[in-house]
Design a protein around this motif. Structure first.
Motif, short mmCIF file in Angstrom:
data_model
loop_
_atom_site.label_atom_id
_atom_site.label_comp_id
_atom_site.label_asym_id
_atom_site.label_seq_id
_atom_site.Cartn_x
_atom_site.Cartn_y
_atom_site.Cartn_z
N ALA A 65 0.84 -1.22 0.00
CA ALA A 65 0.00 0.00 0.00
C ALA A 65 0.86 1.25 0.00
CB ALA A 65 -0.94 -0.01 1.21
N LYS A 66 2.03 1.18 0.67
CA LYS A 66 2.91 2.35 0.71
C LYS A 66 3.55 2.62 -0.65
CE LYS A 66 4.06 2.37 5.59
NZ LYS A 66 4.62 1.32 6.41
N ARG A 67 3.51 1.63 -1.52
CA ARG A 67 4.10 1.80 -2.86
C ARG A 67 3.07 2.24 -3.89
NH1 ARG A 67 8.57 -2.87 -3.26
NH2 ARG A 67 8.25 -2.68 -5.50
N GLY A 68 1.84 2.42 -3.47
CA GLY A 68 0.81 2.78 -4.46
C GLY A 68 -0.36 3.47 -3.82
N ILE A 69 -1.52 3.30 -4.44
CA ILE A 69 -2.76 3.90 -3.93
C ILE A 69 -3.62 2.80 -3.33
CG2 ILE A 69 -4.87 5.15 -4.54
CD1 ILE A 69 -2.36 6.85 -4.81
N ARG A 70 -4.09 3.04 -2.12
CA ARG A 70 -5.02 2.12 -1.46
C ARG A 70 -6.43 2.68 -1.65
NH1 ARG A 70 -4.31 2.97 4.35
NH2 ARG A 70 -6.15 4.28 4.16
N PHE A 71 -7.31 1.86 -2.20
CA PHE A 71 -8.70 2.29 -2.39
C PHE A 71 -9.51 1.87 -1.18
CE2 PHE A 71 -6.90 2.44 -6.59
CZ PHE A 71 -7.42 3.63 -7.07
N ARG A 357 -12.77 7.51 -2.80
CA ARG A 357 -13.79 7.49 -3.85
C ARG A 357 -14.38 6.09 -3.98
NH1 ARG A 357 -13.89 12.12 -2.73
NH2 ARG A 357 -12.80 13.76 -3.91
N THR A 358 -15.65 6.01 -4.39
CA THR A 358 -16.30 4.71 -4.57
C THR A 358 -15.87 4.14 -5.92
OG1 THR A 358 -18.21 6.00 -5.31
CG2 THR A 358 -18.32 5.02 -3.11
N VAL A 359 -15.13 3.04 -5.86
CA VAL A 359 -14.64 2.41 -7.09
C VAL A 359 -15.06 0.95 -7.10
CG1 VAL A 359 -12.68 4.01 -7.16
CG2 VAL A 359 -12.37 1.73 -6.19
N GLU A 360 -14.93 0.32 -8.27
CA GLU A 360 -15.47 -1.03 -8.44
C GLU A 360 -14.41 -1.93 -9.08
OE1 GLU A 360 -19.92 -0.54 -9.66
OE2 GLU A 360 -18.77 0.79 -10.95
N ALA A 394 -9.34 13.21 -6.54
CA ALA A 394 -9.90 13.86 -7.74
C ALA A 394 -11.42 13.74 -7.74
CB ALA A 394 -9.31 13.21 -8.98
N VAL A 395 -12.06 14.65 -8.47
CA VAL A 395 -13.52 14.58 -8.61
C VAL A 395 -13.88 13.26 -9.26
CG1 VAL A 395 -15.52 15.64 -9.74
CG2 VAL A 395 -13.70 17.08 -8.78
N TRP A 396 -14.88 12.57 -8.75
CA TRP A 396 -15.15 11.23 -9.22
C TRP A 396 -16.65 11.05 -9.47
CZ3 TRP A 396 -12.50 7.84 -11.71
CH2 TRP A 396 -12.83 6.49 -11.72
N ASN A 397 -17.54 11.17 -8.64
CA ASN A 397 -18.94 11.15 -9.00
C ASN A 397 -19.43 9.87 -9.67
OD1 ASN A 397 -21.34 12.39 -8.85
ND2 ASN A 397 -21.20 13.52 -10.77
N LYS A 398 -18.89 8.74 -9.26
CA LYS A 398 -19.39 7.46 -9.78
C LYS A 398 -19.63 6.55 -8.60
CE LYS A 398 -16.83 4.10 -11.85
NZ LYS A 398 -17.18 2.68 -11.72
#
Ligand SMILES: [Ca+2]
Ligand SMILES: [Ca+2]
Length: 476
Positions: A65-71, A357-360, A394-398
């Motif tokens: 997780a420290k090497r990237g983005i954790r969702f 952000r809500t991602v899938e 970032a703006v996401w809206n999904k």
């Protein structure tokens, strides 16, 4: 003309930190191509250090997780192995794959679909699978190809370890249930490498070593922590059974929950607290065992000097209830079952940040295609996460959509950053609204609360929008 070209090129460069591989042009050959190390962990929920769990030991996933983005708000499309994996790997939602169970192959309904690994294979990547990427019955089909898709791969390996050969020694706390859906465990003698998942790590490292000089898409699918929870004894020793924390429950919690929402009946399948601690300890021990195997993969990436050109993705096919609302495992639309860990590390990209952000999971296909400059040439239903990989807020809206089947009816859920709203059989079998801002444990169903009428109406519209195919199935 020349000046305009240079300006455009500069603009494109400044907008993308992934310029090394993005886009196409004359100098494609000079650009390093990204490899993809695609790590799937079966039935892993978010009970991990990096996600704030202070009891479970997951130092290697934390380090990834420290090497990237954790969702932090990543969701499965369907909390069951094959429907989830078929959706992620085809880039289509379950109502398009029509995979709602564990028997049917997605090629039956989508014969010509290009899967995510197949896209890489078609673009001169070496595409390999070790272990469970498409569906496998666990533990029944360990060591076989399972419900594989041969068109996806150049090479595939199906290790089988002593967890499988010693199956009769497994202790089943719920003997009425088959091993693949039981609370069942075993602390074994021997080393990690004698276990199927230890062999999977070794085979994957062998492939990375052999293919380090050509672009590869290496899919590594671990079978645990899927039940039966089997791992070497040392991982069990890390968790004193009397200290295993059980999730908070409140009296009468289920009074406002529709019957269709429940998978585990009666609650906890009638197990007392001591048995539940025993099961949960084993689930956590297997998480730490898998975490150690993930650590071996990360170390190999570094040792082979692949870190500068290898994208690493870690995902689980769905979450896992460990007693919340009396529920265990998956196949429910509560947060613990719908939510998944998702970490994406891109060389040169933003590091050590989290996105709320809500991602899938269906977003993974377009993300990897874009990062590697590959044209999917087919409609994908997810959305590339690259804007969030650059700027996690970032703006996401999904919103995120998760559905499940209960007998003959469907439950469909939409998750925004604040709310979860669920309808069973289009609302005919009940609805749920949870306000995660005030109630992250989903204890109070607000679907009938007069103060939330507008919210329910808005979310019902959002839900319908996400399931254009739902109308024809409702009530069937
Ligand atoms: Ca699974
Ligand atoms: Ca409740």
């Amino acid at each position: 003309m020349m000046k305009k070209y240079v300006l455009l090129a500069l603009a494109a460069f400044s907008l993308t930190p992934f310029a090394a591989s993005a886009g196409s042009g004359n100098d494609d050959k000079a650009r390093p191509k990204y490899n993809v190390l695609f790590i799937a962990v079966d039935d892993l929920n978010n009970d991990l250090g990096t996600y704030g769990n202070t009891f479970v030991k997951s130092p290697n996933i934390d380090r990834l997780a420290k090497r990237g983005i954790r969702f932090d708000r990543a969701y499965t499309q369907f909390p069951l192995c094959s429907p989830s994996r078929s959706s992620l790997l085809t880039g289509q939602r379950p109502d398009v794959t029509k995979i709602y169970e564990l028997q049917t192959h997605f090629r039956k309904n989508l014969p010509d679909i290009v899967t995510l690994p197949q896209l890489f294979k078609n673009n001169n990547y070496y595409s390999a699978r070790v272990g469970k990427i498409y569906h496998y019955g666990v533990p029944g089909q360990i060591g076989t190809d399972g419900l594989d898709d041969p068109d996806s791969w150049n090479y595939r390996v199906n290790p089988k370890g002593r967890d499988k050969t010693e199956e009769p020694l497994i202790k089943n706390l719920t003997p009425d249930r088959g091993l693949g859906s039981a609370l069942a465990w075993r602390a074994t003698e021997g080393t990690d490498e004698e276990q199927t998942d230890g062999m999977i790590a070794s085979e994957a490292i062998k492939i990375m070593t052999e293919k380090k000089n050509e672009p590869f898409f290496l899919a590594v699918g671990f079978f645990r922590p899927h039940t039966p929870y089997v791992a070497p004894q040392k991982y069990f020793d890390m968790y004193p059974v009397d200290q295993v924390p059980l999730p908070k429950e409140i009296p009468n919690d289920l009074d406002d929950v529709p019957e269709a929402a429940l998978f585990t009946k009666p609650p906890h399948w009638g197990l007392d607290e001591a048995k539940r601690r025993e099961a949960l300890r084993a689930y956590y021990a297997t998480i730490t065992f898998i975490d150690a195997q993930v650590g071996k993969l990360i170390d190999a990436v570094d040792k082979l000097k692949l870190a500068d050109n290898t994208i690493i993705v870690l995902w689980s096919d769905h979450g896992y209830n460990v007693g919340q609302h009396g529920q265990w495992m998956k196949q429910s639309l509560f947060e613990n079952s719908a939510r998944v860990p998702l970490i994406i590390s891109v060389p040169g990209g933003t590091k050590g940040k989290a996105s709320g952000r809500t991602v899938e999971l269906v977003d993974i296909y377009p993300t990897l295609a874009e990062l590697c400059g590959l044209d999917p040439k087919q409609n994908l239903q997810g959305k590339s996460l690259t804007p969030l990989l650059k700027n996690p807020s970032a703006v996401w809206n999904k919103p995120a959509y998760t559905q499940v089947r209960r007998g003959q009816i469907f439950g469909r859920s939409v998750r925004t950053e604040r709310f979860r709203y669920t309808e069973w059989d289009g609302g005919k079998a009940g609805a749920e609204l949870y306000d995660h801002q005030k109630d992250p444990g989903e204890f109070t169903n607000l679907a009938k609360d007069k103060n939330f009428v507008i919210t329910v109406n808005e979310l019902a519209v959002l839900l319908k929008k996400g399931y254009p195919e739902a109308a024809e199935q409702t009530g069937k």
